[in-house]
Each structure stands twice: as structure tokens, then as C-alpha cells.
Design a protein around this motif. Structure first.
Motif, PDB file in Angstrom:
ATOM      1  N   LEU A   1      47.535 -27.328  20.740  1.00 19.21           N
ATOM      2  CA  LEU A   1      48.538 -27.274  21.805  1.00 19.21           C
ATOM      3  C   LEU A   1      48.441 -25.907  22.471  1.00 19.21           C
ATOM      4  CD1 LEU A   1      50.997 -28.619  23.212  1.00 19.21           C
ATOM      5  CD2 LEU A   1      52.436 -27.559  21.452  1.00 19.21           C
ATOM      6  N   ILE A   2      48.134 -25.900  23.754  1.00 19.20           N
ATOM      7  CA  ILE A   2      48.041 -24.656  24.513  1.00 19.20           C
ATOM      8  C   ILE A   2      49.205 -24.608  25.490  1.00 19.20           C
ATOM      9  CG2 ILE A   2      46.648 -23.280  26.098  1.00 19.20           C
ATOM     10  CD1 ILE A   2      44.162 -24.494  24.919  1.00 19.20           C
ATOM     11  N   LEU A   3      50.011 -23.553  25.383  1.00 19.62           N
ATOM     12  CA  LEU A   3      51.193 -23.394  26.222  1.00 19.62           C
ATOM     13  C   LEU A   3      51.144 -22.055  26.950  1.00 19.62           C
ATOM     14  CD1 LEU A   3      53.913 -24.694  23.722  1.00 19.62           C
ATOM     15  CD2 LEU A   3      52.781 -25.985  25.542  1.00 19.62           C
ATOM     16  N   ARG A   4      52.031 -21.894  27.909  1.00 18.65           N
ATOM     17  CA  ARG A   4      52.143 -20.635  28.649  1.00 18.65           C
ATOM     18  C   ARG A   4      53.574 -20.120  28.561  1.00 18.65           C
ATOM     19  NH1 ARG A   4      47.764 -17.918  31.602  1.00 18.65           N
ATOM     20  NH2 ARG A   4      45.999 -19.305  31.297  1.00 18.65           N
ATOM     21  N   GLY A   5      53.694 -18.793  28.496  1.00 15.46           N
ATOM     22  CA  GLY A   5      55.000 -18.147  28.490  1.00 15.46           C
ATOM     23  C   GLY A   5      55.009 -17.004  29.478  1.00 15.46           C
ATOM     24  N   VAL A   6      56.195 -16.644  29.967  1.00 15.53           N
ATOM     25  CA  VAL A   6      56.290 -15.568  30.953  1.00 15.53           C
ATOM     26  C   VAL A   6      55.927 -14.234  30.317  1.00 15.53           C
ATOM     27  CG1 VAL A   6      57.973 -16.723  32.410  1.00 15.53           C
ATOM     28  CG2 VAL A   6      58.766 -15.357  30.488  1.00 15.53           C
ATOM     29  N   ASN A   7      55.383 -13.359  31.138  1.00 18.70           N
ATOM     30  CA  ASN A   7      54.931 -12.042  30.681  1.00 18.70           C
ATOM     31  C   ASN A   7      56.076 -11.042  30.821  1.00 18.70           C
ATOM     32  OD1 ASN A   7      53.578  -9.719  30.032  1.00 18.70           O
ATOM     33  ND2 ASN A   7      51.862 -10.069  31.414  1.00 18.70           N
ATOM     34  N   THR A   8      56.715 -10.719  29.710  1.00 15.18           N
ATOM     35  CA  THR A   8      57.841  -9.773  29.729  1.00 15.18           C
ATOM     36  C   THR A   8      57.432  -8.380  29.259  1.00 15.18           C
ATOM     37  OG1 THR A   8      58.485 -10.530  27.506  1.00 15.18           O
ATOM     38  CG2 THR A   8      59.556 -11.605  29.383  1.00 15.18           C
ATOM     39  N   ASN A   9      56.134  -8.122  29.172  1.00 16.02           N
ATOM     40  CA  ASN A   9      55.674  -6.797  28.756  1.00 16.02           C
ATOM     41  C   ASN A   9      55.914  -5.772  29.867  1.00 16.02           C
ATOM     42  OD1 ASN A   9      54.518  -7.562  26.149  1.00 16.02           O
ATOM     43  ND2 ASN A   9      52.994  -8.673  27.349  1.00 16.02           N
ATOM     44  N   ALA A  10      55.958  -4.501  29.470  1.00 17.86           N
ATOM     45  CA  ALA A  10      56.193  -3.428  30.440  1.00 17.86           C
ATOM     46  C   ALA A  10      55.075  -3.390  31.481  1.00 17.86           C
ATOM     47  CB  ALA A  10      56.282  -2.090  29.706  1.00 17.86           C
ATOM     48  N   ASP A  11      55.460  -3.083  32.724  1.00 15.80           N
ATOM     49  CA  ASP A  11      54.512  -2.968  33.837  1.00 15.80           C
ATOM     50  C   ASP A  11      53.745  -4.260  34.079  1.00 15.80           C
ATOM     51  OD1 ASP A  11      55.242  -0.271  34.116  1.00 15.80           O
ATOM     52  OD2 ASP A  11      53.753   0.350  32.630  1.00 15.80           O
ATOM     53  N   ALA A  12      54.388  -5.393  33.832  1.00 18.75           N
ATOM     54  CA  ALA A  12      53.748  -6.692  34.048  1.00 18.75           C
ATOM     55  C   ALA A  12      54.663  -7.564  34.902  1.00 18.75           C
ATOM     56  CB  ALA A  12      53.460  -7.376  32.716  1.00 18.75           C
ATOM     57  N   GLU A  13      54.048  -8.473  35.633  1.00 19.04           N
ATOM     58  CA  GLU A  13      54.812  -9.425  36.431  1.00 19.04           C
ATOM     59  C   GLU A  13      55.090 -10.660  35.589  1.00 19.04           C
ATOM     60  OE1 GLU A  13      56.028  -8.904  39.321  1.00 19.04           O
ATOM     61  OE2 GLU A  13      55.068  -6.975  39.683  1.00 19.04           O
ATOM     62  N   PRO A  14      56.345 -11.116  35.524  1.00 19.26           N
ATOM     63  CA  PRO A  14      56.677 -12.277  34.683  1.00 19.26           C
ATOM     64  C   PRO A  14      55.877 -13.521  35.022  1.00 19.26           C
ATOM     65  CG  PRO A  14      58.670 -11.172  35.443  1.00 19.26           C
ATOM     66  CD  PRO A  14      57.527 -10.557  36.190  1.00 19.26           C
ATOM     67  N   GLU A  15      55.541 -13.686  36.322  1.00 18.07           N
ATOM     68  CA  GLU A  15      54.825 -14.892  36.722  1.00 18.07           C
ATOM     69  C   GLU A  15      53.370 -14.908  36.266  1.00 18.07           C
ATOM     70  OE1 GLU A  15      54.824 -12.069  40.315  1.00 18.07           O
ATOM     71  OE2 GLU A  15      56.164 -12.675  38.705  1.00 18.07           O
TER      72      GLU A  15
ATOM     73  N   LYS B   1      46.837 -12.788  23.255  1.00 15.23           N
ATOM     74  CA  LYS B   1      46.109 -11.599  23.683  1.00 15.23           C
ATOM     75  C   LYS B   1      47.075 -10.444  23.883  1.00 15.23           C
ATOM     76  CE  LYS B   1      42.671  -9.840  26.929  1.00 15.23           C
ATOM     77  NZ  LYS B   1      41.775 -10.160  28.072  1.00 15.23           N
ATOM     78  N   ARG B   2      48.231 -10.738  24.478  1.00 13.09           N
ATOM     79  CA  ARG B   2      49.286  -9.746  24.652  1.00 13.09           C
ATOM     80  C   ARG B   2      50.552 -10.263  23.983  1.00 13.09           C
ATOM     81  NH1 ARG B   2      46.405  -9.536  29.384  1.00 13.09           N
ATOM     82  NH2 ARG B   2      47.685 -11.140  30.371  1.00 13.09           N
ATOM     83  N   PRO B   3      51.440  -9.372  23.601  1.00 19.50           N
ATOM     84  CA  PRO B   3      52.644  -9.788  22.865  1.00 19.50           C
ATOM     85  C   PRO B   3      53.520 -10.751  23.663  1.00 19.50           C
ATOM     86  CG  PRO B   3      52.314  -7.416  22.676  1.00 19.50           C
ATOM     87  CD  PRO B   3      51.341  -7.895  23.704  1.00 19.50           C
ATOM     88  N   PHE B   4      54.127 -11.671  22.941  1.00 19.19           N
ATOM     89  CA  PHE B   4      55.096 -12.614  23.488  1.00 19.19           C
ATOM     90  C   PHE B   4      56.477 -12.232  22.978  1.00 19.19           C
ATOM     91  CE2 PHE B   4      51.438 -15.228  24.222  1.00 19.19           C
ATOM     92  CZ  PHE B   4      51.802 -16.143  25.201  1.00 19.19           C
ATOM     93  N   LYS B   5      57.419 -12.090  23.879  1.00 17.90           N
ATOM     94  CA  LYS B   5      58.790 -11.835  23.442  1.00 17.90           C
ATOM     95  C   LYS B   5      59.325 -13.018  22.642  1.00 17.90           C
ATOM     96  CE  LYS B   5      63.271 -10.193  25.087  1.00 17.90           C
ATOM     97  NZ  LYS B   5      64.084  -9.804  26.276  1.00 17.90           N
ATOM     98  N   ALA B   6      58.906 -14.228  23.011  1.00 13.98           N
ATOM     99  CA  ALA B   6      59.338 -15.423  22.284  1.00 13.98           C
ATOM    100  C   ALA B   6      58.887 -15.375  20.828  1.00 13.98           C
ATOM    101  CB  ALA B   6      58.796 -16.678  22.970  1.00 13.98           C
TER     102      ALA B   6
END
Length: 321
Positions: A82-96, A115-120
Motif C-alpha cells: 500500500l503506497i500512500l501520500r501525506g502532507v509535508n509538514t517539515n520545516a522549510d517545506a510546502e505542505p502540498e 525518505k523524510r519524516p512524517f508528522k503522522a
């Protein structure tokens, strides 16, 4: 929370054993076993070799480690990808700029790749550390999907609030409003790009979920699928709202230009005969009337004023405004 688990390879972000309640943190054992969850940093060297050693088929390894993916669900024997997508809430990143989370259920074990941290995911890990997290691998999976939806919902709430403010504000500064709308439109289009196939992936997963989830968790999964569908519908509505605001701005600009053009035409109409008379009387040749009369200029100004008043009253009677 972002450090690799002690005594485990660098590519392991976190690891938990759900064969007991509450789940226990794994500190030095990377063997495949049922009821275990391993969270991996997918771009770190050594991970692909470990997956190969654990007997993960090459197509699955490629799907878990490739750079570009879109949401999807694939059933593989007694497991699934299952491959899903989540918004990017990392610093200096665009959520979209949505991040890809790859979830592999294999031999009763859950493997997730980032690859990058997920807040979820960080929220789920914190709950596990506080002994308030999910009680099973299946419960963990549903909670991850829930947290992904929560973060998307938060971003959409922010966008919706900004759109409502734009609707409520006067459209005096149309240039600034257009700039804001363009930014919001781009954000919504990028979110729509991944959330739409994410709904389809969760639909397929929910149809197969009876093989891995109990009745209660199946219902929770259906709730999250419906939540994702609601988020997509909200996205579609906000995209329509953006187009409506754009049309409203274009109409306001057109009306303003038409109004300005109209008044310029009225002013030009009023001054046209006056300009004609001043042009005629401005020629410097013999025979012009009033050249020898000292009151001629005053009389001429009164005549011009009378002509302007008559034209004003005439245009008003003809309902030019």
C-alpha cells in the motif's frame, strides 16, 4: 524521535514488537517475525541488501525504494503493498509537496518506508513510547492511515479559511488577490494529484481488508476511506471556489474598466464642442470677431460654460448615467 534505533542498522528509524501488549520496542533484533513493525529510512545504504536477504521479491523492493510513486494498492499472496501520500509538514517545506509512505505487509510483519519524516508517523511513535499506541499490527496500520488524513484535513482547513477571507474582503487590490489565489490554486492542484488516486487505493484495500483485519478494524478502515473521499470532495469544492473567485475578480476588473471608459467618453463628449470653439477662436488671422472688443474673452468663456451646462443636462436627460 528521529534517531535510528540503538544497536540496529542506520536505515532503521524505529522498530516495535506487537506480539505483546503493550508493544515493546526492539533494540537489537532485525529478524523477520510476525507482529513486528519496522520503519525504514529508504535512501540509506544497506536497506536494499537487507530486503534481499529477507527474501522480499525484487518487484516489491523496487516499489518500496523507487523515487517516484503514486498511491496504489497491490495484493501479493498473503500480504499487500500500500503506497500512500501525506502532507509535508517539515520545516522549510510546502505542505502540498506530498511525501510518499510505502507500506508493505509481508509474512505477518509490517514494513514502512520513508525518505523524510512524517508528522503522522511521529505521532504514532510517540503514542507507542507513552504506552498509548495501537495494540496490534493491524491496529497500527489503520492508525497510520487515520493520522495521514488528520494532517491533510488540517492543511485543507487552512486553505478553506483563506478562501473564506478572500470572499469576505473587498476586491480593491485585485493584483494581490490574484497572487494569493494562484498560490492556493497551485496548492490544491498538487494535493488533488495524489489524494484522488489515494481514494482509489484505499477503496481497493478496504475491499480486501477482511483477510487481514477484524470486523471492528474493517469498520475503522471504512471510516478512513470515507474521510479520504470527503477530503477529495472538499478539494474539488475549493477548486471550484477558486475559479468562482477568479471570475468574480475578472468581472470586477472589467466593470471598473467599462466604468472608467464610460466616464472618459462622457468627458470627451462634453469637451468636444468646447474644444472645437477654442480651436476656431484660437487661430491668429484677421477677421476674427471680438478682436477689438475687450469684453470678448469674458463673453466667450460664458458661452463655453453655457454650452457645457447644456450638454450636461442633455446627457442626463438621455440617461447616460
Amino acid at each position: 524521535m528521529n534517531q535510528a534505533v540503538k544497536d540496529l542498522p542506520e536505515f532503521v528509524v524505529d522498530a516495535w514488537d506487537f506480539s505483546q501488549t503493550p508493544a515493546a520496542k526492539i533494540s537489537n533484533d532485525l529478524n523477520i517475525a510476525e507482529h513486528r513493525w519496522f520503519h525504514f529510512q529508504r535512501h540509506i545504504d544497506g536497506l536494499e541488501q537487507w530486503l534481499t536477504e529477507q527474501g522480499i521479491p525484487e518487484p516489491l523492493r523496487d516499489a518500496c525504494l523507487t523515487e517516484d510513486t503514486r498511491p496504489r494498492y497491490d495484493r501479493i499472496g498473503d500480504g499487500f503493498l500500500l503506497i500512500l501520500r501525506g502532507v509535508n509538514t517539515n520545516a522549510d517545506a510546502e505542505p502540498e509537496d506530498m511525501l510518499s509512505l510505502r507500506i508493505l505487509f509481508y509474512k505477518g510483519m509490517l514494513l514502512t518506508f520513508r525518505k523524510r519524516p512524517f508528522k503522522a508517523i511521529e505521532t504514532v511513535r510517540k503514542r507507542l513510547h507513552d504506552s498509548q499506541g495501537p495494540e496490534s499490527i493491524q491496529d497500527l496500520l489503520v492508525m497510520i492511515i487515520e493520522q495521514l488524513n488528520v494532517r491533510i484535513d488540517e492543511i485543507l482547513d487552512v486553505v478553506e479559511e483563506r478562501l473564506e477571507r478572500l470572499e469576505a474582503d473587498e476586491l480593491d487590490d485585485t493584483s494581490a488577490t490574484q497572487t494569493v489565489l494562484t498560490t492556493l490554486h497551485r496548492r490544491l492542484l498538487r494535493l488533488n494529484r495524489f489524494i484522488r488516486p489515494q481514494v482509489a487505493a484505499l477503496e481497493k484495500f478496504a475491499a480486501d481488508a477482511g483477510k487481514w483485519l477484524n470486523v471492528e478494524l474493517q469498520q475503522w478502515l471504512l471510516n478512513e476511506r470515507d474521510t479520504t473521499q470527503r477530503l477529495l470532495e472538499s478539494l474539488d469544492m475549493m477548486l471550484e471556489q477558486v475559479w468562482m473567485l477568479r471570475e468574480h475578480i475578472q468581472q470586477a476588473v472589467a466593470e471598473k474598466m467599462n466604468r472608467n471608459t464610460y466616464w472618459l467618453s462622457v468627458i470627451a463628449g462634453v469637451f468636444l464642442p468646447i474644444s472645437f470653439l477654442t480651436g476656431v477662436f484660437g487661430i491668429n488671422i484677421g477677421g476674427m470677431p471680438g478682436v477689438e472688443n475687450t469684453d470678448a474673452f469674458t463673453i466667450f468663456c460664458w458661452v463655453l460654460g453655457a454650452i457645457a451646462v447644456v450638454e450636461f443636462l442633455l446627457l442626463r436627460r438621455l440617461r447616460f448615467w
